[in-house]
Design a protein around this motif. Structure first.
Motif, short mmCIF file in Angstrom:
data_model
loop_
_atom_site.label_atom_id
_atom_site.label_comp_id
_atom_site.label_asym_id
_atom_site.label_seq_id
_atom_site.Cartn_x
_atom_site.Cartn_y
_atom_site.Cartn_z
N HIS A 87 0.78 -1.12 0.07
CA HIS A 87 0.14 0.06 -0.04
C HIS A 87 0.91 1.11 -0.02
O HIS A 87 2.01 1.15 0.41
N GLU A 88 0.43 2.38 -0.52
CA GLU A 88 0.96 3.63 -0.36
C GLU A 88 1.00 4.26 0.87
O GLU A 88 0.13 3.82 1.59
N GLU A 113 -9.32 -1.76 -8.65
CA GLU A 113 -7.89 -2.25 -8.53
C GLU A 113 -7.02 -1.26 -7.90
O GLU A 113 -7.10 -0.20 -8.17
N GLU A 114 -6.40 -1.46 -6.93
CA GLU A 114 -5.53 -0.48 -5.94
C GLU A 114 -4.11 -0.06 -7.08
O GLU A 114 -4.04 1.26 -6.64
N GLN A 115 -3.99 -0.65 -8.11
CA GLN A 115 -3.00 -0.23 -9.00
C GLN A 115 -3.12 1.11 -9.55
O GLN A 115 -2.40 2.22 -9.89
N ILE A 116 -4.54 1.34 -9.80
CA ILE A 116 -4.97 2.70 -10.73
C ILE A 116 -4.82 3.80 -9.54
O ILE A 116 -4.42 4.82 -10.18
N TYR A 132 -6.74 7.48 0.55
CA TYR A 132 -7.63 6.23 -0.07
C TYR A 132 -7.95 5.32 0.95
O TYR A 132 -7.33 4.95 1.82
N LEU A 133 -9.32 4.59 0.55
CA LEU A 133 -9.73 3.66 1.60
C LEU A 133 -10.10 2.40 0.80
O LEU A 133 -10.28 2.61 -0.38
N ARG A 134 -10.25 1.30 1.37
CA ARG A 134 -10.62 0.14 0.71
C ARG A 134 -12.04 -0.43 1.28
O ARG A 134 -12.28 -0.13 2.56
N LEU A 135 -13.14 -0.28 0.39
CA LEU A 135 -14.43 -0.73 0.72
C LEU A 135 -14.87 -1.98 0.55
O LEU A 135 -14.51 -2.84 -0.45
N SER A 136 -15.24 -2.76 1.61
CA SER A 136 -15.74 -4.07 1.46
C SER A 136 -16.67 -4.59 2.34
O SER A 136 -16.94 -3.82 3.59
N GLY A 137 -17.44 -5.53 2.41
CA GLY A 137 -18.79 -5.93 3.31
C GLY A 137 -19.63 -6.93 2.55
O GLY A 137 -19.33 -7.54 1.40
N GLU A 138 -20.65 -6.97 3.49
CA GLU A 138 -21.61 -7.98 2.98
C GLU A 138 -22.20 -7.72 1.63
O GLU A 138 -22.52 -8.75 0.62
N ASN A 139 -22.72 -6.59 1.62
CA ASN A 139 -23.54 -6.14 0.13
C ASN A 139 -22.71 -4.96 -0.54
O ASN A 139 -23.37 -4.26 -1.25
N TYR A 144 -11.92 0.46 -4.22
CA TYR A 144 -10.92 1.55 -3.73
C TYR A 144 -11.24 2.84 -4.02
O TYR A 144 -11.70 3.23 -5.12
N VAL A 145 -11.54 3.90 -2.95
CA VAL A 145 -12.01 5.24 -3.31
C VAL A 145 -11.08 6.16 -2.90
O VAL A 145 -10.31 6.11 -1.90
#
Length: 286
Positions: A87-88, A113-116, A132-139, A144-145
């Motif tokens: 990660h950066e 993609e995090e490379q972008i 930047y953040l990584r978004l993940s979850g059930e729905n 990556y935002v």
């Protein structure tokens, strides 16, 4: 030895035979004195055949129920995840959101993609306001935002959005968002917590005066070098007389037929013989 073993075996056999005869004699005596008229025949009633009924066993409550909780612990839903990969320094997690949940940011774009994200950050000269953040979850699909800035209220964020040109394509629509909107979908440890927050330094170079070179000094040095090379190319010839001619007595030669023999030896600077040339000249007797 064989005779001793045979006598012992015979003695043992005789003993066991005597015991057997005594038991048999006792049994015959007991049978003879028993009166058969006193014996009564007793009939045993047959047990009624009762069908067997299988009932399920009742499990009693036990104090050891759930005793394997220490060996196999239940899943802790509050455990944070350390996302794998390089990660950066601008990568942030839920600690960053928890500390700034009442603030606003500018969401630039979202990618899968995090490379972008990394490529976009490397093109920026000033990266201190980017995160930047990584978004993940059930729905929530993993995304990556890219965020910019950190503002106390929504009006400040909108003013910064209108005044800043991010150089994004028309397909990317930047907008203002609250950090609390991402709290549900972020469960990572950021680079600031993992010690990956690399500091960026800016190097500023100042013009420095260079020393001025005197052309006359260079010209004099060139002339000295050319003069030295010319002296080196023109090596002087050294003339030497043959040692044999010095040791021998010079013969008497008629002046008309007198000849002169000259040996020219060429040597280099170290004194090594390079070439030997012999010449003869005849005088006319003048």
């Amino acid at each position: 030895m064989a005779a001793i073993r045979t006598s012992k075996q015979k003695l043992q056999h005789t003993f066991w035979l005597g015991c057997g005869l005594l038991c048999l004699s006792g049994a015959l005596i007991a049978w003879a004195i028993t009166d058969q008229d006193q014996l009564e025949v007793v009939e045993v009633a047959k047990e009624a055949q009762i069908p067997v009924q299988i009932q399920p066993e009742k499990v009693a409550a036990t104090t050891h129920l759930g005793g394997l909780l220490e060996q196999v612990r239940p899943l802790d839903m509050t455990t944070r995840v350390v996302a794998t990969g390089q990660h950066e320094a601008e990568f942030r997690g839920n600690k960053f959101i928890e500390d700034n949940k009442n603030k606003y940011v500018i969401e630039l774009f979202r990618v899968s993609e995090e490379q972008i994200i990394n490529t976009f950050l490397k093109k920026q000269t000033q990266r201190k306001d980017y995160r930047y953040l990584r978004l993940s979850g059930e729905n929530q699909a993993e995304q990556y935002v890219m965020l910019y800035g950190l503002y106390g209220n929504q009006d400040q964020a909108k003013a910064a959005l209108a005044a800043t040109n991010f150089g994004l394509p028309k397909s990317a629509q930047a907008h203002v968002a609250a950090l609390s909107d991402y709290q549900e979908f972020v469960n990572d440890m950021g680079s600031d917590e993992l010690g990956l927050n690399k500091k960026l330094y800016e190097v500023k170079l100042r013009p420095v005066a260079l020393p001025r070179v005197d052309e006359s000094v260079l010209a004099e040095a060139k002339r000295n070098l050319a003069r030295q090379q010319a002296l080196t190319r023109t090596t002087p010839r050294q003339t030497a007389v043959s040692p044999q001619s010095q040791n021998q007595t010079a013969p008497t030669i008629h002046p008309e037929k007198a000849t002169t023999s000259t040996t020219i030896v060429r040597r280099d600077q170290q004194g090594t013989v390079v070439d030997v040339e012999k010449t003869q000249s005849q005088s006319n007797g003048e």
